[in-house]
Design an enzyme around this catalytic site. Structure first.
Site, short mmCIF file in Angstrom:
data_model
loop_
_atom_site.label_atom_id
_atom_site.label_comp_id
_atom_site.label_asym_id
_atom_site.label_seq_id
_atom_site.Cartn_x
_atom_site.Cartn_y
_atom_site.Cartn_z
CG ASP A 12 24.47 2.47 -18.00
OD1 ASP A 12 23.09 2.22 -18.46
OD2 ASP A 12 25.25 1.42 -17.73
CE LYS A 15 21.37 4.03 -24.40
NZ LYS A 15 22.70 3.96 -23.44
N GLY A 39 18.41 0.54 -19.03
CA GLY A 39 17.87 1.35 -17.73
C GLY A 39 17.99 2.72 -18.12
CG HIS A 40 17.29 4.30 -21.35
ND1 HIS A 40 16.64 4.36 -22.61
CD2 HIS A 40 18.22 3.45 -21.31
CE1 HIS A 40 17.58 3.56 -23.38
NE2 HIS A 40 18.55 3.05 -22.41
CD GLN A 220 21.12 -2.59 -24.44
OE1 GLN A 220 20.58 -2.78 -25.54
NE2 GLN A 220 20.29 -2.73 -23.63
P1 GDP Z 1 21.24 5.65 -20.42
O1 GDP Z 1 21.15 4.09 -20.20
O2 GDP Z 1 22.19 6.04 -21.56
O3 GDP Z 1 19.85 6.14 -20.66
O4 GDP Z 1 21.80 6.34 -19.23
P2 GDP Z 1 21.40 5.88 -17.33
O5 GDP Z 1 20.28 6.29 -17.17
O6 GDP Z 1 21.60 4.61 -17.31
O7 GDP Z 1 22.72 6.60 -16.70
C1 GDP Z 1 23.13 7.76 -16.65
C2 GDP Z 1 22.76 8.50 -15.33
O8 GDP Z 1 23.40 9.82 -15.36
C3 GDP Z 1 21.28 8.84 -14.96
O9 GDP Z 1 21.26 8.41 -13.44
C4 GDP Z 1 21.03 10.14 -15.32
O10 GDP Z 1 20.10 10.72 -14.51
C5 GDP Z 1 22.49 10.91 -15.06
N1 GDP Z 1 22.69 12.00 -16.15
C6 GDP Z 1 22.30 12.17 -17.31
N2 GDP Z 1 22.92 13.10 -17.86
C7 GDP Z 1 23.86 13.57 -16.81
C8 GDP Z 1 24.64 14.79 -16.76
O11 GDP Z 1 24.87 15.54 -17.69
N3 GDP Z 1 25.32 14.85 -15.35
C9 GDP Z 1 25.08 14.22 -14.41
N4 GDP Z 1 25.52 14.54 -13.37
N5 GDP Z 1 24.04 13.13 -14.52
C10 GDP Z 1 23.72 12.80 -15.59
P1 IMO Z 2 21.51 1.02 -21.35
O1 IMO Z 2 20.21 1.01 -22.38
C1 IMO Z 2 25.12 -0.91 -19.90
C2 IMO Z 2 25.71 -5.06 -20.56
C3 IMO Z 2 25.46 -6.06 -19.42
C4 IMO Z 2 26.46 -7.30 -20.11
C5 IMO Z 2 26.09 -7.24 -21.59
C6 IMO Z 2 24.95 -8.33 -21.76
O2 IMO Z 2 20.77 1.32 -19.93
O3 IMO Z 2 22.54 1.67 -21.87
P2 IMO Z 2 22.55 -8.59 -21.69
O4 IMO Z 2 21.81 -8.62 -20.30
O5 IMO Z 2 22.18 -7.46 -22.56
O6 IMO Z 2 22.61 -9.93 -22.14
O7 IMO Z 2 24.01 -8.25 -20.93
O8 IMO Z 2 25.71 -6.02 -21.71
N1 IMO Z 2 24.45 -4.21 -20.66
C7 IMO Z 2 24.37 -3.01 -20.55
N2 IMO Z 2 25.32 -2.20 -19.95
N3 IMO Z 2 23.83 -0.40 -20.17
C8 IMO Z 2 23.01 -1.03 -20.76
O9 IMO Z 2 21.86 -0.51 -21.18
C9 IMO Z 2 23.09 -2.37 -20.84
N4 IMO Z 2 22.47 -3.65 -21.22
C10 IMO Z 2 23.23 -4.61 -21.04
O10 IMO Z 2 26.09 -5.58 -18.30
O11 IMO Z 2 27.89 -6.75 -19.98
MG MG Z 3 21.39 2.71 -18.74
#
Ligand code: GDP
Ligand code: IMO
Ligand code: MG
Length: 428
Positions: A12, A15, A39-40, A220
């Site tokens: 999170d 990415k 979840g991207h 991840q």
């Molecule tokens: P990922 O799993 O690495 O793709 O990240 P996620 O999408 O799960 O979580 C990142 C969250 O932060 C999302 O809601 C993005 O829209 C948001 N986000 C990404 N870059 C920025 C930033 O520079 N500032 C803020 N405030 N939000 C951001």
């Molecule tokens: P992105 O790509 C954050 C965590 C889960 C749990 C552990 C194992 O959005 O960054 P799993 O379902 O993979 O067997 O769970 O890994 N986890 C993540 N945490 N971002 C993710 O993906 C994750 N994918 C799995 O919360 O602790």
């Molecule tokens: Mg994510």
């Protein structure tokens, strides 16, 4: 040319945003590991896209690939394709014939295993990821090439399902697995997806030879890596740069750039020790301002100060070409901000991330404190020198301690909320 995006923390990190940003200059965007545990998020104007399997180049209408290292829940993939079609996109996606398929029993087993593990449970996303990778390794897996051959698929179901049923029974799980209905359900997925299934290793290596720019999108983060992460609270795949090669069939010799995505603070969704965690109002401030709630499960993410012991270990494992710092805007408005640069373990100073979870749980973070900064008008920031002094100091400290150049600072979820410091496609 191959450029890759790797999370340097616990996932999170942003990415999805960075992949979408770099996708503009790429021809092909590839997922190489993980599944719909990811979840991207991508924000374009007022529209928010949340992808679990679909590579984050979809909105740029790029060619998309799910490599052999991805575990694929076909139902979720079809839903994502359909959603994109409704939004006016017709995703040009290739699915590896060697990718393993998430089956209904994997999801049930994920729940059973989590319950049994007690204090060792990682707090999984319950998407069947771990059990599907376990089957892959123990060679009970079902791959897309099996699904294309109805006889092989049926034969595998006939063998595997009674074994899974015995496991369910042994653990007092009531669910009944019906071979015919699973067979028929998955044949409908096969009919929908078959035109996308191919040897993606051949496809990617040919595209590379033709001079295409390929963007590899990790899911991840390095500290969720099955080998290098906080085992057993990790996910089940190699989330580090090594996973690119095993998960796509592309040689390490072909990878040009590896960008480490680093959130300006730390978050964790799931269980396990977290030395820099903030269980106070500062943690709540970051969680609420950063909207730190899981994209996949909606769970609140635990938040803490930036931990460079964690990030430096990721730098070691991945040898990042550069770091992209995300969510720096979230720290605005705090009087003081801190960066953890070492751990104190019973008086011993540690700079490397330990493998022993009991030891990690006893580590106390050692911080460098910085003066905070007020909310700023990011639109006025055109280069690193126009950053307010306190942000500049914070960023420079990260660069100094990680010994890795910073190529991007992201200050919001949208594409134009991005400051480019170095062009990853040319220099760095
Ligand atoms: P990922 O799993 O690495 O793709 O990240 P996620 O999408 O799960 O979580 C990142 C969250 O932060 C999302 O809601 C993005 O829209 C948001 N986000 C990404 N870059 C920025 C930033 O520079 N500032 C803020 N405030 N939000 C951001
Ligand atoms: P992105 O790509 C954050 C965590 C889960 C749990 C552990 C194992 O959005 O960054 P799993 O379902 O993979 O067997 O769970 O890994 N986890 C993540 N945490 N971002 C993710 O993906 C994750 N994918 C799995 O919360 O602790
Ligand atoms: Mg994510």
């Amino acid at each position: 040319m191959i450029v890759s995006i790797i999370g340097s923390q616990w996932g999170d990190e942003g990415k999805g945003k960075v992949t979408d940003f770099y996708a503009e200059k790429s021809d092909i965007v590839v997922r190489f590991q993980g599944g719909n545990n990811a979840g991207h998020t991508i924000v374009v104007g007022d529209k928010v896209y949340k992808f679990h399997l679909m590579p984050s180049g979809a909105v740029h209408k790029k060619s998309l690939v799910l490599g052999n290292g991805v575990v694929i829940d076909p139902k979720i993939l079809i839903e994502e394709i359909e959603r994109l079609k409704k939004d006016g996109f017709n995703p040009d996606i290739s699915i590896s014939d060697r990718a393993n398929i998430i089956m209904p029993y994997h999801k049930i087993l994920d729940g059973i295993e989590e319950k049994m593990k007690g204090a060792l449970a990682a707090g999984t996303t319950m998407k069947g990821i771990g059990p599907c990778y376990s089957d892959k390794i123990s060679r009970f897996g079902i791959r897309f090439s099996d699904l294309l051959d109805i006889d092989v698929f049926r034969e595998k179901l006939n063998l595997i399902i009674p074994i899974k049923q015995k496991i369910f029974n042994a653990f007092g799980e009531d669910a009944k697995l019906d071979i015919d209905s699973i067979f028929n359900e998955y044949l409908t997925y096969r009919d929908y997806l078959k035109k996308y299934i191919k040897d993606t290793s051949v496809f990617l290596n040919n595209a590379y030879d033709k001079g295409n720019v390929i963007l590899m999108e990790g899911a991840q983060g390095t500290h969720l890596d099955i080998d290098h992460g906080i085992y057993p609270f990790t996910t089940s795949s190699n989330t580090n740069a090594g996973g690119i090669c095993t998960g796509t069939g592309v040689s390490p010799k072909k990878i040009d750039k590896i960008v480490g995505i680093t959130k300006a603070y730390t978050s964790r969704v799931g269980e396990g020790p977290f030395p820099a965690e903030l269980c106070n109002s500062e943690g709540k401030y970051i969680q609420s301002k950063g909207k730190e709630f899981g994209t996949t499960t909606g769970r609140p993410r635990r938040c803490g100060w930036l931990d460079l012991v964690l990030v430096n270990y990721a730098c070691l494992i991945n040898n990042f070409s550069a770091l992209a710092i995300t969510k720096i805007d979230v720290l605005s408005g705090m009087k003081k901000v801190k960066i953890c640069y070492a751990y104190d373990y019973n008086g011993e100073i540690l700079y490397n991330f330990p493998s022993n979870m009991n030891l990690l749980a006893k580590c106390k973070p050692i911080y460098k404190e910085f003066d905070g900064w007020e909310e700023i008008d990011w639109k006025k920031i055109k280069d690193i020198n126009s950053l307010p002094e306190n942000i500049f100091k914070y960023i420079r400290y990260i660069e100094e301690l990680t010994k890795t150049p910073i190529c991007m600072i992201s200050f919001g979820p949208k594409r134009d909320e991005t400051l480019i410091l170095k062009d990853i496609f040319r220099g760095v």
